[in-house]
Structure formats: C-alpha cells, structure tokens
Design a protein around this motif. Structure first.
Motif, short mmCIF file in Angstrom:
data_model
loop_
_atom_site.label_atom_id
_atom_site.label_comp_id
_atom_site.label_asym_id
_atom_site.label_seq_id
_atom_site.Cartn_x
_atom_site.Cartn_y
_atom_site.Cartn_z
N ASN A 273 0.84 -1.20 0.00
CA ASN A 273 0.00 0.00 0.00
C ASN A 273 0.88 1.25 0.00
OD1 ASN A 273 -2.61 1.28 0.07
ND2 ASN A 273 -2.16 1.81 2.19
N PHE A 274 1.91 1.27 0.82
CA PHE A 274 2.82 2.41 0.89
C PHE A 274 3.54 2.65 -0.44
CE2 PHE A 274 7.08 4.13 1.71
CZ PHE A 274 6.74 5.35 2.28
N ILE A 275 4.03 1.57 -1.04
CA ILE A 275 4.80 1.65 -2.28
C ILE A 275 3.93 2.09 -3.46
CG2 ILE A 275 6.03 0.27 -4.02
CD1 ILE A 275 7.04 -1.47 -1.70
N LEU A 276 2.69 1.61 -3.49
CA LEU A 276 1.87 1.76 -4.69
C LEU A 276 0.76 2.82 -4.63
CD1 LEU A 276 1.47 -2.05 -5.46
CD2 LEU A 276 3.10 -0.45 -6.48
N SER A 277 0.39 3.25 -3.43
CA SER A 277 -0.80 4.11 -3.31
C SER A 277 -0.65 5.49 -3.96
CB SER A 277 -1.22 4.25 -1.85
OG SER A 277 -0.20 4.86 -1.10
N LYS A 278 0.56 5.92 -4.19
CA LYS A 278 0.75 7.22 -4.86
C LYS A 278 0.27 7.15 -6.32
CE LYS A 278 4.23 10.57 -6.24
NZ LYS A 278 5.63 10.73 -6.59
N ASP A 279 0.49 5.99 -6.95
CA ASP A 279 0.19 5.85 -8.38
C ASP A 279 -1.08 5.06 -8.68
OD1 ASP A 279 2.61 7.18 -9.17
OD2 ASP A 279 3.68 5.36 -8.58
N TYR A 280 -1.58 4.29 -7.70
CA TYR A 280 -2.72 3.41 -7.93
C TYR A 280 -3.72 3.49 -6.79
CZ TYR A 280 0.64 1.37 -11.19
OH TYR A 280 1.55 1.20 -12.18
N GLU A 281 -4.97 3.18 -7.10
CA GLU A 281 -5.96 2.99 -6.05
C GLU A 281 -5.77 1.56 -5.54
OE1 GLU A 281 -10.77 2.52 -5.48
OE2 GLU A 281 -10.04 3.47 -7.31
N PHE B 69 10.68 -9.00 -2.34
CA PHE B 69 10.73 -8.47 -3.70
C PHE B 69 11.38 -7.09 -3.70
CE2 PHE B 69 6.70 -7.51 -1.71
CZ PHE B 69 6.61 -6.13 -1.86
N ASN B 70 11.90 -6.73 -4.83
CA ASN B 70 12.47 -5.41 -5.03
C ASN B 70 11.32 -4.49 -5.45
OD1 ASN B 70 13.40 -3.19 -6.77
ND2 ASN B 70 15.44 -4.04 -6.42
N PRO B 71 11.04 -3.41 -4.69
CA PRO B 71 9.92 -2.53 -5.03
C PRO B 71 9.98 -1.96 -6.45
CG PRO B 71 10.69 -2.04 -2.81
CD PRO B 71 11.68 -3.01 -3.42
N THR B 72 11.17 -1.62 -6.91
CA THR B 72 11.30 -1.08 -8.27
C THR B 72 10.95 -2.14 -9.30
OG1 THR B 72 13.01 0.45 -7.51
CG2 THR B 72 12.88 0.06 -9.88
N SER B 73 11.40 -3.37 -9.08
CA SER B 73 11.07 -4.46 -10.01
C SER B 73 9.57 -4.74 -10.02
CB SER B 73 11.82 -5.74 -9.62
OG SER B 73 13.20 -5.55 -9.73
N LEU B 74 8.95 -4.68 -8.84
CA LEU B 74 7.51 -4.90 -8.78
C LEU B 74 6.76 -3.79 -9.52
CD1 LEU B 74 5.06 -6.49 -7.79
CD2 LEU B 74 5.15 -5.14 -5.68
N LYS B 75 7.15 -2.54 -9.30
CA LYS B 75 6.50 -1.42 -10.01
C LYS B 75 6.65 -1.57 -11.52
CE LYS B 75 6.52 2.52 -6.96
NZ LYS B 75 7.15 3.81 -6.67
N THR B 76 7.82 -2.00 -11.96
CA THR B 76 8.05 -2.21 -13.40
C THR B 76 7.14 -3.32 -13.92
OG1 THR B 76 10.33 -1.45 -13.21
CG2 THR B 76 9.78 -2.81 -15.13
N ALA B 77 7.05 -4.42 -13.18
CA ALA B 77 6.19 -5.53 -13.60
C ALA B 77 4.73 -5.10 -13.66
CB ALA B 77 6.37 -6.71 -12.64
N ILE B 78 4.28 -4.33 -12.68
CA ILE B 78 2.90 -3.84 -12.67
C ILE B 78 2.63 -3.00 -13.90
CG2 ILE B 78 1.33 -2.24 -11.50
CD1 ILE B 78 2.61 -3.22 -8.83
N LEU B 79 3.51 -2.06 -14.18
CA LEU B 79 3.34 -1.18 -15.33
C LEU B 79 3.31 -1.98 -16.63
CD1 LEU B 79 2.97 1.80 -15.92
CD2 LEU B 79 5.44 2.02 -16.10
N GLN B 80 4.21 -2.94 -16.77
CA GLN B 80 4.24 -3.76 -17.98
C GLN B 80 2.96 -4.56 -18.15
OE1 GLN B 80 7.86 -6.01 -17.37
NE2 GLN B 80 9.09 -4.54 -18.51
#
Length: 129
Positions: free
Chosen positions: A19-27, A107-118
């Motif tokens: 939630n902390f990592i992703l809530s800025k960009d996603y609901e 997991f690496n937060p940056t890798s997860l964000k990249t995977a989500i975006l892809q």
C-alpha cells in the motif's frame, strides 16, 4: 483516473508495504485472504490488476487465482503472484492456469513497479483501454 489494484495477502506487513509503495500511483484495495478477495470481486468490483500471495490460509492463492481464471467475469484480470516459496518457478510451471507475472518474496519494489506497469500496459493494449 488511477488504475485499481486488488492486493491479496495474509501478511499485514506486506499489505502495508505494498500500500505504501503503490498508493501514490494506484488505487489500492487490500484483502487478507482469497475468500474476502473473491467476495469483493463478486460484489461487482473489477480491478485493473490483482497481486496475490500464493501461500495463504483458508482459500490459498492458488485456489483464489484458479477461481478468478475459470470465472467468466474475472478471467481477463491480469494477475501478479508473490510468494516466499523456495521452488516458485517449479510451482508456477505446474499450475493449471497462467499468471501474468510472478516474483519471489522478498521483492524489489522497483522491479515490482516495473512488472505492474508492464502487465497493465499489455492488458490495456490488448483490450484497447
């Protein structure tokens, strides 16, 4: 409008971290087991992506994902699976359904964000959204 991500994990610290990592960009919608998550979907909620743990009590990640994938309404929702399983590659290869991406915990937060975006971009291109 922000894309909506359903996160399913029984570990409160993982839910808070995601939630902390992703809530800025996603609901972000969080559920701590597959039963609650599937019930939320059945209430008419359709997220843009599901992130699910594999190992959970009650209705584990594999059962939850299987039910999503065999459902007529939810089968096209992309899924990223997280797991602390030491044989994750082997477990994923033996599943009777396909997930869009998976990664081990921690997991690496940056890798997860990249995977989500892809995954979201691939799905959006395929459905012209």
């Amino acid at each position: 409008m922000k894309k909506r991500i359903l996160i399913v994990d029984d570990d409160l610290s993982i839910l808070k971290l995601l939630n902390f990592i992703l809530s800025k960009d996603y609901e972000i919608i969080v559920r701590n087991n597959g039963i609650d998550a599937f019930s939320w979907l059945e209430d008419g909620n359709i997220p843009d992506l599901i992130i699910s743990d594999l190992q959970m009590p009650y209705f584990d990640g594999q059962s939850f994902i299987k039910n999503v994938k065999i459902s007529g309404l939810f089968r096209d929702i992309p899924i990223i699976m997280l797991s602390a399983a030491h044989d994750l590659d082997e477990q994923v290869s033996k599943m009777p359904f396909q997930v869009d991406a998976y990664m081990p915990k921690p997991f690496n937060p940056t890798s997860l964000k990249t995977a989500i975006l892809q995954v979201i971009n691939i799905y959006a291109a395929a459905t012209n959204n």
